[in-house]
Motif scaffolding. Structure first.
Motif, PDB file in Angstrom:
ATOM      1  N   ALA A 107       0.816  -1.227   0.000  1.00  0.00           N
ATOM      2  CA  ALA A 107       0.000   0.000   0.000  1.00  0.00           C
ATOM      3  C   ALA A 107       0.845   1.271   0.000  1.00  0.00           C
ATOM      4  O   ALA A 107       1.864   1.360   0.676  1.00  0.00           O
ATOM      5  N   ASN A 108       0.414   2.262  -0.773  1.00  0.00           N
ATOM      6  CA  ASN A 108       1.000   3.601  -0.713  1.00  0.00           C
ATOM      7  C   ASN A 108      -0.065   4.660  -0.436  1.00  0.00           C
ATOM      8  O   ASN A 108       0.186   5.857  -0.563  1.00  0.00           O
ATOM      9  N   LYS A 109      -1.257   4.201  -0.059  1.00  0.00           N
ATOM     10  CA  LYS A 109      -2.337   5.099   0.348  1.00  0.00           C
ATOM     11  C   LYS A 109      -3.336   4.283   1.162  1.00  0.00           C
ATOM     12  O   LYS A 109      -3.704   3.183   0.766  1.00  0.00           O
ATOM     13  N   ILE A 110      -3.734   4.811   2.304  1.00  0.00           N
ATOM     14  CA  ILE A 110      -4.672   4.110   3.179  1.00  0.00           C
ATOM     15  C   ILE A 110      -6.009   4.849   3.170  1.00  0.00           C
ATOM     16  O   ILE A 110      -6.039   6.078   3.337  1.00  0.00           O
ATOM     17  N   VAL A 111      -7.091   4.115   2.991  1.00  0.00           N
ATOM     18  CA  VAL A 111      -8.434   4.701   3.072  1.00  0.00           C
ATOM     19  C   VAL A 111      -9.104   4.133   4.324  1.00  0.00           C
ATOM     20  O   VAL A 111      -9.365   2.934   4.409  1.00  0.00           O
ATOM     21  N   GLU A 112      -9.358   4.998   5.286  1.00  0.00           N
ATOM     22  CA  GLU A 112     -10.017   4.592   6.533  1.00  0.00           C
ATOM     23  C   GLU A 112     -11.493   4.980   6.434  1.00  0.00           C
ATOM     24  O   GLU A 112     -11.822   6.130   6.138  1.00  0.00           O
ATOM     25  N   ILE A 113     -12.377   4.011   6.670  1.00  0.00           N
ATOM     26  CA  ILE A 113     -13.820   4.280   6.628  1.00  0.00           C
ATOM     27  C   ILE A 113     -14.381   4.128   8.034  1.00  0.00           C
ATOM     28  O   ILE A 113     -14.332   3.046   8.627  1.00  0.00           O
ATOM     29  N   ASP A 114     -14.866   5.215   8.583  1.00  0.00           N
ATOM     30  CA  ASP A 114     -15.383   5.237   9.950  1.00  0.00           C
ATOM     31  C   ASP A 114     -16.786   5.815   9.918  1.00  0.00           C
ATOM     32  O   ASP A 114     -16.983   6.966   9.523  1.00  0.00           O
ATOM     33  N   GLY A 115     -17.777   5.014  10.311  1.00  0.00           N
ATOM     34  CA  GLY A 115     -19.162   5.484  10.300  1.00  0.00           C
ATOM     35  C   GLY A 115     -19.660   5.808   8.909  1.00  0.00           C
ATOM     36  O   GLY A 115     -20.525   6.681   8.737  1.00  0.00           O
ATOM     37  N   HIS A 117     -17.910   7.185   6.560  1.00  0.00           N
ATOM     38  CA  HIS A 117     -17.208   8.334   5.992  1.00  0.00           C
ATOM     39  C   HIS A 117     -15.745   7.968   5.729  1.00  0.00           C
ATOM     40  O   HIS A 117     -15.019   7.597   6.659  1.00  0.00           O
ATOM     41  N   PRO A 118     -15.281   8.072   4.467  1.00  0.00           N
ATOM     42  CA  PRO A 118     -13.887   7.718   4.151  1.00  0.00           C
ATOM     43  C   PRO A 118     -12.927   8.880   4.423  1.00  0.00           C
ATOM     44  O   PRO A 118     -13.257  10.043   4.191  1.00  0.00           O
ATOM     45  N   THR A 119     -11.757   8.548   4.934  1.00  0.00           N
ATOM     46  CA  THR A 119     -10.663   9.505   5.097  1.00  0.00           C
ATOM     47  C   THR A 119      -9.432   8.918   4.424  1.00  0.00           C
ATOM     48  O   THR A 119      -9.070   7.769   4.688  1.00  0.00           O
ATOM     49  N   ILE A 120      -8.804   9.684   3.528  1.00  0.00           N
ATOM     50  CA  ILE A 120      -7.648   9.199   2.785  1.00  0.00           C
ATOM     51  C   ILE A 120      -6.365   9.667   3.455  1.00  0.00           C
ATOM     52  O   ILE A 120      -6.197  10.847   3.759  1.00  0.00           O
ATOM     53  N   TYR A 121      -5.456   8.725   3.694  1.00  0.00           N
ATOM     54  CA  TYR A 121      -4.143   9.011   4.276  1.00  0.00           C
ATOM     55  C   TYR A 121      -3.073   8.646   3.250  1.00  0.00           C
ATOM     56  O   TYR A 121      -2.789   7.464   3.044  1.00  0.00           O
ATOM     57  N   THR A 185       0.506  18.499  10.197  1.00  0.00           N
ATOM     58  CA  THR A 185       0.001  19.000   8.913  1.00  0.00           C
ATOM     59  C   THR A 185       1.089  18.980   7.853  1.00  0.00           C
ATOM     60  O   THR A 185       0.842  18.596   6.695  1.00  0.00           O
ATOM     61  N   GLN A 186       2.310  19.380   8.240  1.00  0.00           N
ATOM     62  CA  GLN A 186       3.418  19.361   7.294  1.00  0.00           C
ATOM     63  C   GLN A 186       3.720  17.941   6.827  1.00  0.00           C
ATOM     64  O   GLN A 186       3.995  17.708   5.644  1.00  0.00           O
ATOM     65  N   ILE A 187       3.656  16.979   7.746  1.00  0.00           N
ATOM     66  CA  ILE A 187       3.897  15.585   7.381  1.00  0.00           C
ATOM     67  C   ILE A 187       2.840  15.108   6.387  1.00  0.00           C
ATOM     68  O   ILE A 187       3.149  14.406   5.416  1.00  0.00           O
ATOM     69  N   GLU A 188       1.588  15.473   6.613  1.00  0.00           N
ATOM     70  CA  GLU A 188       0.516  15.089   5.693  1.00  0.00           C
ATOM     71  C   GLU A 188       0.765  15.670   4.300  1.00  0.00           C
ATOM     72  O   GLU A 188       0.573  14.980   3.284  1.00  0.00           O
ATOM     73  N   ASN A 189       1.186  16.935   4.249  1.00  0.00           N
ATOM     74  CA  ASN A 189       1.443  17.580   2.955  1.00  0.00           C
ATOM     75  C   ASN A 189       2.602  16.918   2.223  1.00  0.00           C
ATOM     76  O   ASN A 189       2.535  16.682   1.002  1.00  0.00           O
ATOM     77  N   VAL A 190       3.668  16.619   2.974  1.00  0.00           N
ATOM     78  CA  VAL A 190       4.829  15.965   2.361  1.00  0.00           C
ATOM     79  C   VAL A 190       4.447  14.566   1.873  1.00  0.00           C
ATOM     80  O   VAL A 190       4.840  14.142   0.790  1.00  0.00           O
ATOM     81  N   SER A 191       3.657  13.847   2.677  1.00  0.00           N
ATOM     82  CA  SER A 191       3.222  12.499   2.288  1.00  0.00           C
ATOM     83  C   SER A 191       2.386  12.541   1.015  1.00  0.00           C
ATOM     84  O   SER A 191       2.516  11.669   0.146  1.00  0.00           O
ATOM     85  N   ALA A 192       1.527  13.544   0.898  1.00  0.00           N
ATOM     86  CA  ALA A 192       0.707  13.681  -0.304  1.00  0.00           C
ATOM     87  C   ALA A 192       1.586  13.936  -1.529  1.00  0.00           C
ATOM     88  O   ALA A 192       1.366  13.347  -2.601  1.00  0.00           O
ATOM     89  N   SER A 193       2.590  14.810  -1.379  1.00  0.00           N
ATOM     90  CA  SER A 193       3.509  15.095  -2.490  1.00  0.00           C
ATOM     91  C   SER A 193       4.307  13.844  -2.865  1.00  0.00           C
ATOM     92  O   SER A 193       4.527  13.573  -4.052  1.00  0.00           O
ATOM     93  N   LEU A 194       4.726  13.087  -1.863  1.00  0.00           N
ATOM     94  CA  LEU A 194       5.457  11.847  -2.126  1.00  0.00           C
ATOM     95  C   LEU A 194       4.608  10.868  -2.924  1.00  0.00           C
ATOM     96  O   LEU A 194       5.088  10.235  -3.874  1.00  0.00           O
ATOM     97  N   SER A 195       3.362  10.738  -2.526  1.00  0.00           N
ATOM     98  CA  SER A 195       2.460   9.812  -3.212  1.00  0.00           C
ATOM     99  C   SER A 195       2.276  10.211  -4.674  1.00  0.00           C
ATOM    100  O   SER A 195       2.324   9.363  -5.575  1.00  0.00           O
ATOM    101  N   GLU A 196       2.095  11.512  -4.929  1.00  0.00           N
ATOM    102  CA  GLU A 196       1.926  11.996  -6.304  1.00  0.00           C
ATOM    103  C   GLU A 196       3.187  11.753  -7.125  1.00  0.00           C
ATOM    104  O   GLU A 196       3.124  11.285  -8.267  1.00  0.00           O
ATOM    105  N   ASN A 197       4.355  12.085  -6.541  1.00  0.00           N
ATOM    106  CA  ASN A 197       5.614  11.911  -7.259  1.00  0.00           C
ATOM    107  C   ASN A 197       5.866  10.446  -7.607  1.00  0.00           C
ATOM    108  O   ASN A 197       6.259  10.112  -8.726  1.00  0.00           O
TER     109      ASN A 197
END
Length: 261
Positions: A107-115, A117-121, A185-197
């Motif tokens: 996995a390089n992206k986790i989708v958590e579904i709670d109640g 509602h999905p949240t993408i990590y 928040t910075q870690i989330e932003n960097v992780s998103a950029s890493l995933s795209e790259n």
């Protein structure tokens, strides 16, 4: 699967456009080589049939793979083979599993579904666990002052060294909590950029494997330049992610010491 088919014929029917060598290579990746590929499906063990089914699935031309608990009922060897095969798959994989080892390997992206509602990590499973821990600590820090306020005396305490020390600790705690939020928040932003790259790098690597691309030298040069730039950016992003992770650990340790104190 057709029990009368040989392993080779079973994959040939699933991927009629593949070359014989590619089919042999695929079967070899699932530990079938030599005369084994001429065995009939009917004589295979349960584990071998599972490996043939996986080989057949991954041989079919597609760019999206949906799997539900793909490692259930597989032995350890078959699980490792599946993880390697999914790691080499060039399309998109969406899989549901309780196998944390497989999640970490693929996995390089986790989708958590709670109640509902999905949240993408963005990022891998360990990054997801870290962000969940940070979020939990952040919620605890935010809720603590509210709970403590219920026990504050109605009359102000006498201002002394102890109250000044407590006030100072509270200010430090609030400052650290704010820093923790910023770093998370910075870690989330960097992780998103890493995933795209990394997704784009994977796309380019697939393109480089297509001989038709090299008929256009200008396009090859442009893709090559983009690839080198992305690799350099990704390396810098990983360094930034590691630095931010260390900062987050330091902040968490400081907060823990304040709580103990």
């Amino acid at each position: 699967m057709n029990p009368k088919n040989t392993l080779f014929n079973e994959l040939r029917q699933a991927a009629p456009m593949e070359t014989d060598q590619n089919i042999r290579n695929t079967l070899g990746g699932f530990l079938f080589s030599g005369d084994d590929i001429q065995k009939r499906i009917s004589v295979l063990s349960g584990g071998e049939k599972a490996r043939v089914a996986l080989a057949k699935l991954l041989s079919q031309p597609s760019n999206l793979l949906l799997t539900d608990e793909p490692t259930n009922h597989l032995d350890i060897v078959s699980r490792e083979i599946l993880a390697d095969a999914l790691g080499d798959y060039h399309g998109t994989i969406c899989f549901i599993t309780h196998d944390r080892t497989l999640i970490r390997q693929v996995a390089n992206k986790i989708v958590e579904i709670d109640g509902g509602h999905p949240t993408i990590y963005p990022g891998d499973y360990d990054g997801y666990l870290y962000r969940k821990e940070v979020e939990s600590k952040r919620k605890n820090e935010v809720s603590k002052p509210k709970r403590q306020a219920l026990f504050l005396p109605k009359t102000p305490p006498t201002i002394g060294s102890e109250s000044r020390s407590t006030s100072g600790d509270e200010q430090v705690r609030r400052s650290l909590s704010q820093k923790a939020c910023i770093v998370a928040t910075q870690i989330e932003n960097v992780s998103a950029s890493l995933s795209e790259n990394e997704s784009r790098i994977a796309e380019l690597e697939v393109m480089f494997g297509n001989p038709a691309l090299y008929e256009n030298p200008d396009q090859v040069a442009a893709f090559g330049k983009e690839y080198r730039t992305l690799k350099k950016e990704t390396e810098a992003l990983w360094e930034e992610w590691e630095r931010l992770s260390l900062d987050a650990e330091t902040i968490d340790a400081d907060l823990a010491r304040l709580r103990v104190g």
